[in-house]
Scaffold this active site. Structure first.
Site, PDB file in Angstrom:
ATOM      1  N   GLU A   1      -7.984   1.249  -1.359  1.00  0.00           N
ATOM      2  CA  GLU A   1      -8.528  -0.088  -1.584  1.00  0.00           C
ATOM      3  C   GLU A   1     -10.032  -0.052  -1.826  1.00  0.00           C
ATOM      4  OE1 GLU A   1      -6.658  -2.569  -2.067  1.00  0.00           O
ATOM      5  OE2 GLU A   1      -4.757  -1.787  -1.294  1.00  0.00           O
TER       6      GLU A   1
ATOM      7  N   ARG B   1       1.366 -15.188   4.010  1.00  0.00           N
ATOM      8  CA  ARG B   1       2.605 -15.672   3.400  1.00  0.00           C
ATOM      9  C   ARG B   1       3.736 -15.727   4.409  1.00  0.00           C
ATOM     10  NH1 ARG B   1       6.949 -13.316   1.232  1.00  0.00           N
ATOM     11  NH2 ARG B   1       6.048 -11.219   1.403  1.00  0.00           N
TER      12      ARG B   1
ATOM     13  N   CYS C   1      -3.338  -6.437   6.778  1.00  0.00           N
ATOM     14  CA  CYS C   1      -4.035  -5.259   6.231  1.00  0.00           C
ATOM     15  C   CYS C   1      -5.447  -5.622   5.787  1.00  0.00           C
ATOM     16  CB  CYS C   1      -3.244  -4.676   5.055  1.00  0.00           C
ATOM     17  SG  CYS C   1      -1.735  -3.814   5.545  1.00  0.00           S
TER      18      CYS C   1
ATOM     19  N   HIS D   1      -3.230   1.959   1.239  1.00  0.00           N
ATOM     20  CA  HIS D   1      -1.877   1.415   1.301  1.00  0.00           C
ATOM     21  C   HIS D   1      -0.854   2.460   0.859  1.00  0.00           C
ATOM     22  CE1 HIS D   1      -2.952  -3.055   1.531  1.00  0.00           C
ATOM     23  NE2 HIS D   1      -1.988  -2.872   2.417  1.00  0.00           N
TER      24      HIS D   1
END
Length: 209
Positions: free
Chosen positions: A72, A82, A135, A159
């Site tokens: 990342e 979500r 995360c 990830h």
């Protein structure tokens, strides 16, 4: 040089989390398993940093659906869940750190880390978004800790895809997956780059969308 790796506990109905499965296979590092919970994950990370005083911190998480290891680049100051976390918390449009900057860049040599994973024969790429779940929450919190309290510490986030067992267990055997041993090989290469590379490589790592 002390390196701290963190992985997450399982979430969203899974019995395993590829991040912890792979982190546990990496040799020569301090490894800490974190709860997939807003707030608490950051508290546990801060405690681990205080205990081990690492020079490098690489937090690792699950990105089901991604086909490769993704390093990342940027953490954003936003929690927008979500689904609920493992404590049932589901923050919507909340800052990770109230009053903090909109975003932080990882202080790992991101492109060198990707190149190192590829050199170890593991598919890898740069990611421009760590999402808005736990995360990214942890990633932003780590970078805020570095920016405000530990400027000599390097940090970032990686990830991993599902494990093959997860893909089968979810009834989607065609979903991208990666064995934990392969992911651990990538993490080992990433850690090596993180502790040995100063200025990052100037390579293509952007995306069109």
């Amino acid at each position: 040089m002390t390196v701290l790796l963190t992985g997450f506990e399982p979430f969203d109905g899974s019995s395993v989390n590829p991040s912890w499965e792979a982190v546990g296979l990496v040799q020569g590092v301090r490894a800490v398993r974190l709860p997939c919970v807003f707030g608490e994950s950051l508290e546990r990370l801060r405690a681990a940093v205080a205990e081990h005083d690492p020079s490098v911190v690489v937090c690792v998480g699950q990105a089901g659906g991604r086909p490769d290891v993704t390093v990342e680049r940027v953490a954003v100051n936003l929690d927008d869940a979500r689904i609920p976390d493992n404590a049932g918390r589901q923050p919507i449009d909340e800052p990770v750190v109230r009053g903090g900057p909109a975003a932080y860049f990882a202080t790992l040599p991101v492109k060198a880390c990707v190149a190192a994973a590829r050199a170890a024969s593991v598919p890898a790429s740069v990611s421009q978004s760590a999402g808005t779940f736990v995360c990214n929450h942890l990633f932003y919190g780590l970078m805020h800790l570095i920016a405000t309290e530990r400027p000599r510490m390097r940090g970032g986030f990686v990830h991993l895809p599902f494990t093959p067992e997860q893909a089968l267990g979810r009834g989607v055997p065609t979903a991208p997956s990666m064995p934990s041993a392969t992911a651990a090989t990538a993490l080992t290469a990433i850690v090596t780059a993180a502790v040995s590379v100063g200025d990052d490589l100037r390579l293509v790592g952007g995306s069109l969308h």
